[in-house]
Design a protein around this motif. Structure first.
Motif, mmCIF file in Angstrom:
data_model
loop_
_atom_site.group_PDB
_atom_site.id
_atom_site.type_symbol
_atom_site.label_atom_id
_atom_site.label_comp_id
_atom_site.label_asym_id
_atom_site.label_seq_id
_atom_site.Cartn_x
_atom_site.Cartn_y
_atom_site.Cartn_z
ATOM 1 N N ASP A 35 62.655 -18.545 -5.717
ATOM 2 C CA ASP A 35 63.920 -18.481 -6.440
ATOM 3 C C ASP A 35 63.706 -18.929 -7.887
ATOM 4 N N PRO A 36 64.432 -18.331 -8.826
ATOM 5 C CA PRO A 36 64.315 -18.766 -10.221
ATOM 6 C C PRO A 36 64.950 -20.139 -10.409
ATOM 7 N N THR A 37 64.555 -20.803 -11.477
ATOM 8 C CA THR A 37 65.160 -22.083 -11.857
ATOM 9 C C THR A 37 65.967 -21.864 -13.126
ATOM 10 N N PRO A 38 67.293 -21.955 -13.058
ATOM 11 C CA PRO A 38 68.107 -21.723 -14.252
ATOM 12 C C PRO A 38 67.856 -22.795 -15.313
ATOM 13 N N PRO A 39 68.153 -22.486 -16.570
ATOM 14 C CA PRO A 39 68.032 -23.487 -17.628
ATOM 15 C C PRO A 39 68.998 -24.648 -17.392
ATOM 16 N N ALA A 40 68.760 -25.756 -18.078
ATOM 17 C CA ALA A 40 69.652 -26.905 -17.975
ATOM 18 C C ALA A 40 71.082 -26.489 -18.328
ATOM 19 N N GLY A 41 72.021 -26.902 -17.504
ATOM 20 C CA GLY A 41 73.422 -26.560 -17.740
ATOM 21 C C GLY A 41 73.839 -25.237 -17.137
ATOM 22 N N TRP A 42 72.924 -24.575 -16.448
ATOM 23 C CA TRP A 42 73.208 -23.304 -15.791
ATOM 24 C C TRP A 42 72.905 -23.417 -14.306
ATOM 25 N N GLU A 43 73.499 -22.529 -13.517
ATOM 26 C CA GLU A 43 73.301 -22.585 -12.079
ATOM 27 C C GLU A 43 73.355 -21.197 -11.462
ATOM 28 N N ILE A 44 72.720 -21.075 -10.301
ATOM 29 C CA ILE A 44 72.846 -19.855 -9.499
ATOM 30 C C ILE A 44 74.169 -19.947 -8.753
ATOM 31 N N THR A 45 75.110 -19.080 -9.101
ATOM 32 C CA THR A 45 76.422 -19.136 -8.458
ATOM 33 C C THR A 45 76.486 -18.286 -7.195
ATOM 34 N N GLU A 46 75.608 -17.287 -7.106
ATOM 35 C CA GLU A 46 75.519 -16.488 -5.885
ATOM 36 C C GLU A 46 74.106 -15.952 -5.738
ATOM 37 N N HIS A 47 73.686 -15.762 -4.494
ATOM 38 C CA HIS A 47 72.367 -15.201 -4.181
ATOM 39 C C HIS A 47 72.550 -14.300 -2.977
ATOM 40 N N ARG A 48 72.197 -13.042 -3.146
ATOM 41 C CA ARG A 48 72.337 -12.082 -2.052
ATOM 42 C C ARG A 48 71.054 -11.277 -1.902
ATOM 43 N N ASP A 49 70.678 -11.003 -0.672
ATOM 44 C CA ASP A 49 69.495 -10.196 -0.387
ATOM 45 C C ASP A 49 69.904 -8.820 0.124
ATOM 46 N N TYR A 50 69.218 -7.805 -0.386
ATOM 47 C CA TYR A 50 69.414 -6.422 0.069
ATOM 48 C C TYR A 50 68.039 -5.868 0.413
ATOM 49 N N GLY A 51 67.634 -6.030 1.656
ATOM 50 C CA GLY A 51 66.305 -5.593 2.057
ATOM 51 C C GLY A 51 65.243 -6.379 1.312
ATOM 52 N N GLU A 52 64.398 -5.664 0.558
ATOM 53 C CA GLU A 52 63.304 -6.302 -0.169
ATOM 54 C C GLU A 52 63.751 -6.896 -1.507
ATOM 55 N N THR A 53 65.013 -6.687 -1.862
ATOM 56 C CA THR A 53 65.498 -7.118 -3.176
ATOM 57 C C THR A 53 66.410 -8.333 -3.057
ATOM 58 N N ALA A 54 66.130 -9.345 -3.859
ATOM 59 C CA ALA A 54 66.999 -10.520 -3.961
ATOM 60 C C ALA A 54 67.766 -10.427 -5.279
ATOM 61 N N VAL A 55 69.055 -10.675 -5.234
ATOM 62 C CA VAL A 55 69.898 -10.607 -6.429
ATOM 63 C C VAL A 55 70.520 -11.982 -6.660
ATOM 64 N N PHE A 56 70.334 -12.481 -7.878
ATOM 65 C CA PHE A 56 70.869 -13.790 -8.261
ATOM 66 C C PHE A 56 71.887 -13.606 -9.387
ATOM 67 N N TYR A 57 73.003 -14.308 -9.266
ATOM 68 C CA TYR A 57 73.999 -14.349 -10.338
ATOM 69 C C TYR A 57 73.933 -15.755 -10.933
ATOM 70 N N ILE A 58 73.686 -15.817 -12.232
ATOM 71 C CA ILE A 58 73.442 -17.089 -12.904
ATOM 72 C C ILE A 58 74.483 -17.267 -14.003
ATOM 73 N N GLU A 59 75.140 -18.418 -13.998
ATOM 74 C CA GLU A 59 76.196 -18.690 -14.967
ATOM 75 C C GLU A 59 76.093 -20.125 -15.458
ATOM 76 N N ALA A 60 76.726 -20.386 -16.599
ATOM 77 C CA ALA A 60 76.799 -21.762 -17.100
ATOM 78 C C ALA A 60 77.602 -22.608 -16.121
#
Length: 200
Positions: free
Chosen positions: A164-189
């Motif tokens: 999993d990625p590590t967001p910059p300071a002050g940011w966070e992964i707000t959602e994480h969803r997997d679709y088969g071989e693909t992982a999708v991350f939504y990152i917001e302040a």
């Protein structure tokens, strides 16, 4: 490969013979349904990094975005994106206040050097071999240089087998969803208590 929905629905996208890994229609539909539900695409400024075929950025334009900047390091892929954008600008649904352009550059270089008004939405779809540390540095540069602002939504695609990625300071992964071989991350302040009180 075609645009799934919106004002350019059904428009064919010119794709390279090899060298890119286009997002599947299933994953693309899931991503944009999600972004649509948040209402972040209307009149948005969108940055498409590792643009490949340009499919993600063009889908955003089709669904209400007003401005697209696509960044792609491959000369042949960038040329095909430019060809697609030229065709869109002659489409009957293109509006005069819309804009779209492509930069031939590495995403890392763009993130490290670009400056200006933050984008509303940033979509990032690097090759699966793109290292996690490089991914984290890219996110850090986007924030440090003001390309991503406090209201920006970042969508990052990775291999589901990657760390999993590590967001910059002050940011966070707000959602994480997997679709088969693909992982999708939504990152917001990160939201502060004052933000939440304002929205209440």
């Amino acid at each position: 490969m075609r645009v799934i929905s919106g004002r350019f629905k059904g428009v064919a996208l010119t794709t390279p013979k090899a060298g890119t890994r286009p997002t599947t229609d299933r994953t693309k539909e899931a991503i944009f349904s999600h972004l649509d539900s948040w209402g972040v695409l209307d009149d948005a400024r969108v940055l498409d990094l590792f643009a490949g075929t340009g499919a993600l950025g063009v889908e955003a334009l089709s669904r209400g975005a007003r401005e697209l900047v696509a960044v792609e390091s491959s000369a042949s892929a960038a040329a095909l994106i430019a060809k697609t954008l030229t065709a869109l600008k002659h489409h009957r649904s293109w509006e005069s206040d819309m804009s779209a352009r492509v930069f031939k550059a590495r995403a890392e270089q763009y993130a490290a050097r670009a400056a200006g008004q933050p984008f509303d939405v940033i979509v990032i779809d690097p090759p699966y071999a793109f290292a996690t540390d490089d991914c984290n540095q890219l996110l850090t540069d986007l924030v440090a240089n003001g390309i991503a602002g406090t209201d920006t939504v970042i969508m990052l695609e990775r291999s589901a087998r990657s760390d999993d990625p590590t967001p910059p300071a002050g940011w966070e992964i707000t959602e994480h969803r997997d679709y088969g071989e693909t992982a999708v991350f939504y990152i917001e302040a990160e939201r502060t208590n004052s933000d939440e009180e304002t929205d209440a």
